[in-house]
Design an enzyme around this catalytic site. Structure first.
Site: not given
Ligand code: SAM
Length: 458
Positions: A120-122, A117-118, A185, A238, A140, A145
């Protein structure tokens, strides 16, 4: 030729994927400027209201076609530096990223998980759709984060979110078959980030695409384990390659015959105004195991520790309620009080989940619900999160500033303000009637209680 130097293997792969003509148009989009977007936080601001029209003018807003609350802004207007940003009335978000929650379609009263989630947009978009009703668990994995996520949840005044910092496996062990909707996400190779952050190009390789695709499949297993029968999962990235998108969805359908694909949707930068996004919506169509559907129902509890906890919570609750009687009106959050030492939180609940200390036990929860405040030796001190979550009329004592006044910026810098002598005690400081934080007034001075970490040089 683009100024952005793309790896040859990337240019080749995308040309193979899209064909020569469309591939050329795609590669040419790297010559175009990137897009900037913000999403109105409808928990605090109504679309079409006078302040909304003011924002339209201030930031030259233009509608994002796929999200009613989404708008493009002119980069030079810098909405992230405005006092309204601190007041949480909008969230800066890349426009194509707004499409995922639109497809997920969260509803008030549901039990929803945002698994990665970090910042936090979604999650903030989901929370706005939930209108404060139901349970949103926003998770997260990375501690730093997760902290930023918790700050954004607070800034936007969200009452019904629990912020956890866990691995997908830790969550799925805790919440089998528990969620009506899940947003995943996924961490990805970030091909849609190249215009925004050219440094991301250096991290791209064919091996990193394979690595990301495998990690996404791991996370998908845990996400599916947490879906209720009939529940829906939105999977987004993305990035543009098929391995991390369509091919992973094909893998899910093959591995889990009870999952069906409802829709897939892509935004491409050469076709739309946005950096690009992939979203798929899946539904779980089996019956699941009803016994597991209520995680709070299946746990055994130790009566004695539960009783001790209940006594402490009742005491802290009384302190909050005594304070609230003198300072708040019409503030009636529904949920369960939870005390952590001196701090008191209000945990949200939904039709099928009633989180309490037992349910959260063993999970890192940077924010186990709405933080109301701390009870210090019989004196209750309200938390900043409570100020941000209040409607201005819910505070009995208010001090309103104009958003463009010197006092507004001085408050955000953490300075003491002069106020009329008649204002005494805890006071909600607002700008154009949007809560900024607490102040405590006596003798014509308002002591600033904005947390130090949130003070800004505007
Ligand atoms: N959804 C967020 C938003 O809208 O602001 C953006 C999320 S970003 C695309 C993906 C997130 O997945 C990152 O914050 C990252 O730290 C986390 N991440 C990295 N490895 C991960 C794992 N193995 N399991 C779950 N989350 C992970």
């Amino acid at each position: 030729m683009s100024d952005i130097q793309l790896p040859e293997a990337y240019r080749y792969a995308l040309t193979q994927q899209l064909g020569d003509e469309e591939g050329a148009r795609f590669l040419h989009s790297y010559n175009q400027p990137r897009t900037f977007g913000l999403r109105i936080n409808t928990l605090k601001l109504e679309l079409g209201s006078p302040v909304f029209h003011k924002l339209e003018h201030l930031f030259s807003l233009r509608a994002v076609p796929w999200c009613p609350e989404g708008f493009y802004y002119e980069e030079s207007t810098r909405p992230g530096r405005h006092l309204y940003h601190a007041a949480g009335i909008y969230y800066i978000q890349e426009p194509s990223a707004m499409s995922a929650v639109q497809l997920l379609d969260p509803q008030p009263g549901e039990t929803i998980l945002d698994l990665a989630a970090a910042p936090g947009g979604k999650s903030t978009q989901i929370a706005a759709r939930m209108q404060g009703k139901g349970v949103l668990i926003t998770n997260e994995i990375h501690p730093q984060r997760a902290k930023i996520l918790a700050e954004n949840i607070e800034r936007l005044g969200i009452r019904n979110a629990i912020v956890t910092q866990a691995t997908p496996a830790e969550l799925s062990a805790k919440f089998p078959l528990a969620f009506d909707r899940i947003m995943l996400d996924a961490p990805c190779s970030g091909e849609g980030m190249f215009r925004k952050d050219p440094a991301a190009i250096q991290e791209w390789s064919e091996a990193s695409v394979q690595f990301c695709a495998a990690r996404q499949r791991d996370i998908l297993h845990d996400a599916i384990a947490m879906l209720k029968p009939g529940g829906t999962l939105a999977y987004s990235t993305c990035t543009f390659n098929r391995q991390e998108n369509e091919e992973n969805m094909a893998y899910v359908l093959q591995t889990y015959p009870f999952m069906e694909l409802i829709r897939e949707h892509r935004i491409w930068p050469q076709q739309s105004e946005g950096e690009g996004h992939y979203v798929a919506l899946l539904r779980r169509v089996d019956e699941g195991d009803e016994m597991l559907a209520s995680p709070s129902g299946k746990r055994s509890r130790k009566a004695s520790s539960k009783q001790r906890g209940a006594n402490h919570a009742a005491m802290v609750q009384q302190e909050f309620e005594a304070w609230a009687k003198d300072h708040l009106r019409g503030f009636e959050p529904s949920g369960t009080y939870l005390s952590f030492g001196e701090a008191i939180y209000m945990l949200p609940h939904s039709r099928t989940m009633n989180p309490d200390a037992d349910l959260l036990k063993g999970l890192k929860t940077p924010r186990p619900g709405l933080k109301l405040g701390v009870a210090k030796k019989g004196r209750f001190e309200p938390d900043h999160a409570l100020a941000a979550a209040l409607k201005p009329e819910e505070a009995i004592r208010r001090f309103n500033l104009a958003s463009d006044s010197a006092d507004g910026s001085a408050y955000l810098r953490g300075e003491t303000l002069s106020v009329p002598d008649s204002i005494k005690g805890w006071t909600l400081v607002t700008a154009d009637n949007f809560p900024l934080g607490w102040g405590k007034a006596s003798g014509g001075q308002l002591k600033n209680h904005l947390p130090k970490g949130l003070r800004l040089q505007l």
